[in-house]
Enzyme design. Structure first.
Site, PDB file in Angstrom:
ATOM      1  CB  SER A  53       2.533  26.307  -4.565  1.00  0.00           C
ATOM      2  OG  SER A  53       1.430  25.930  -4.509  1.00  0.00           O
ATOM      3  CD  GLU A  61      -3.432  24.676  -3.467  1.00  0.00           C
ATOM      4  OE1 GLU A  61      -4.203  25.213  -2.529  1.00  0.00           O
ATOM      5  OE2 GLU A  61      -3.876  24.082  -4.404  1.00  0.00           O
ATOM      6  CE1 TYR A 114       2.609  24.682   1.112  1.00  0.00           C
ATOM      7  CE2 TYR A 114       0.624  25.032  -0.621  1.00  0.00           C
ATOM      8  CZ  TYR A 114       1.992  24.685  -0.315  1.00  0.00           C
ATOM      9  OH  TYR A 114       2.948  24.245  -1.347  1.00  0.00           O
TER      10      TYR A 114
END
Ligand code: GDR
Length: 326
Positions: free
Chosen positions: A128, A130, A152
């Site tokens: 990801s 992120e 996460y």
């Protein structure tokens, strides 16, 4: 002989679109689903695409290594797509340990199961954007250092590196796709685009009267999930496993995305919009912007659906769904 794929997270947005793509290409598609005692399989996304009878559901759980060993022994997949995760960033502060178990350790479990039961299977890990978090370069590519900003993102970083490590340690065909935000009418309601398109449609139909949001200044590189699952498949068709950024190279604020969605239904968002601090995050990722040059050059991948077309399609689909409920 048809090729066989195992997709974890098959009931999610990407699982549904990827299954559709693989079925079109003639694969036998198995979808891993964790069953709980009180619920049927939530296959509404597979139903939306009309493929719920074509995906073979197998029971298992990314946190249960022996269940993964059993499934891989039964299915003997040629390709494994690991899309299963606790994927809502905000929830990862409320449930950090579950997030670590599924989103980080789950990757190790399925890699271990694959190493023993399907060592020649090709493996895709859903990494990801992120992971870039507090960005270290204005455009993020495969060589940009990571700086995760949520439980996460920390978990995804483990998943990414353990995939790289298994590739280098055990010579597995394991690739990691660093996908920037990707959306569609099948996006979950907790994510910002779908929350906005659904609310815009609901206000238009007189079913809602306000839009409560968190940080409007956050910027994201939003693409269409249908384009992005194509990149996943392409990664596993290469002779060599590798890591690829998948992104559009455009970034927009949450505020701009709201404007585009509300314009689609001829409403002024300022008549409905307010900020509710409960949607703010303890640490924010302010801006993401991906550089997908490597995917373009090596995979021949380019996104086909524009940001405006994406948001428009989402509002349209929400109008259709909500009209059915009136
Ligand atoms: P993100 O997606 O955290 O980027 O992760 P999300 O859509 O949840 O948030 C995007 C940005 O919008 C801001 N925001 C809000 N977000 C939500 N959900 N609800 C709101 O009301 C709201 N108001 C403002 C957020 O603060 C954030 O900056 C997604 C997930 O799909 C991950 O699993 C995936 O890895 C990454 O995208 C790439």
């Amino acid at each position: 002989m048809a090729r066989t794929a195992l997709v974890t997270g098959v009931t999610g947005q990407d699982g549904a679109y990827l299954s559709q793509l693989l079925l079109e290409k003639g694969y036998e598609v198995y979808g891993l689903v964790r069953r709980s005692s009180h619920s049927e399989v939530d296959d509404h996304r597979l139903r939306w695409l009309g493929i719920h009878d074509d995906v073979r559901i197998v029971d298992g759980n990314l946190t249960d290594l022996s269940s993964l060993i059993r499934v891989l022994r039964e299915v003997k997949p040629d390709e494994i797509y690991n899309l299963g995760a606790q994927s809502f960033v905000k929830a990862s502060w409320d449930q950090p340990i579950v997030t670590a178990s599924v989103t980080a350790n789950g990757v190790l479990n399925i890699l271990e199961a694959a190493r023993f039961e399907a060592p020649s299977a090709r493996f895709y890990q859903a990494s990801s954007s992120e992971m870039y978090g507090l960005i270290q370069e204005p455009m993020q590519s495969e060589t940009t250092p990571f700086y995760p900003r949520s439980p996460y993102a920390v978990a995804k970083l483990y998943g990414h590196w353990i995939t790289v490590n298994y590739r280098e340690s055990f010579n597995m065909h394991a690739s990691s796709g660093i996908l920037f935000n990707h959306e569609s009418p099948l996006r979950g309601l907790e994510f910002v685009t779908r929350k906005v398109t659904r609310t815009a449609a609901a206000i238009k139909l007189g079913l809602a009267s306000k839009l409560e949001m968190g940080n409007l200044d956050a910027k994201r590189d939003w693409g269409h999930a249908k384009d992005y699952v194509r990149a996943m498949w392409l990664m596993l068709q290469q002779d060599k496993p590798d890591d690829y950024v998948v992104a559009t190279g455009e970034t927009h604020t949450v505020r701009h995305m709201i404007d585009v969605a509300f314009k689609r239904v001829d409403l002024n968002p300022d008549d409905y919009l307010s900020i509710n601090p409960k949607f703010l995050r303890p640490a924010e990722v302010d801006v993401l912007l991906g550089d997908a040059t490597k995917a373009r050059n090596q995979l021949g991948w380019t996104p086909e659906i524009s940001f405006e077309a994406l948001i428009s399609e989402m509002v349209e689909a929400d109008l259709v769904r909500l009209r059915r409920t009136i």
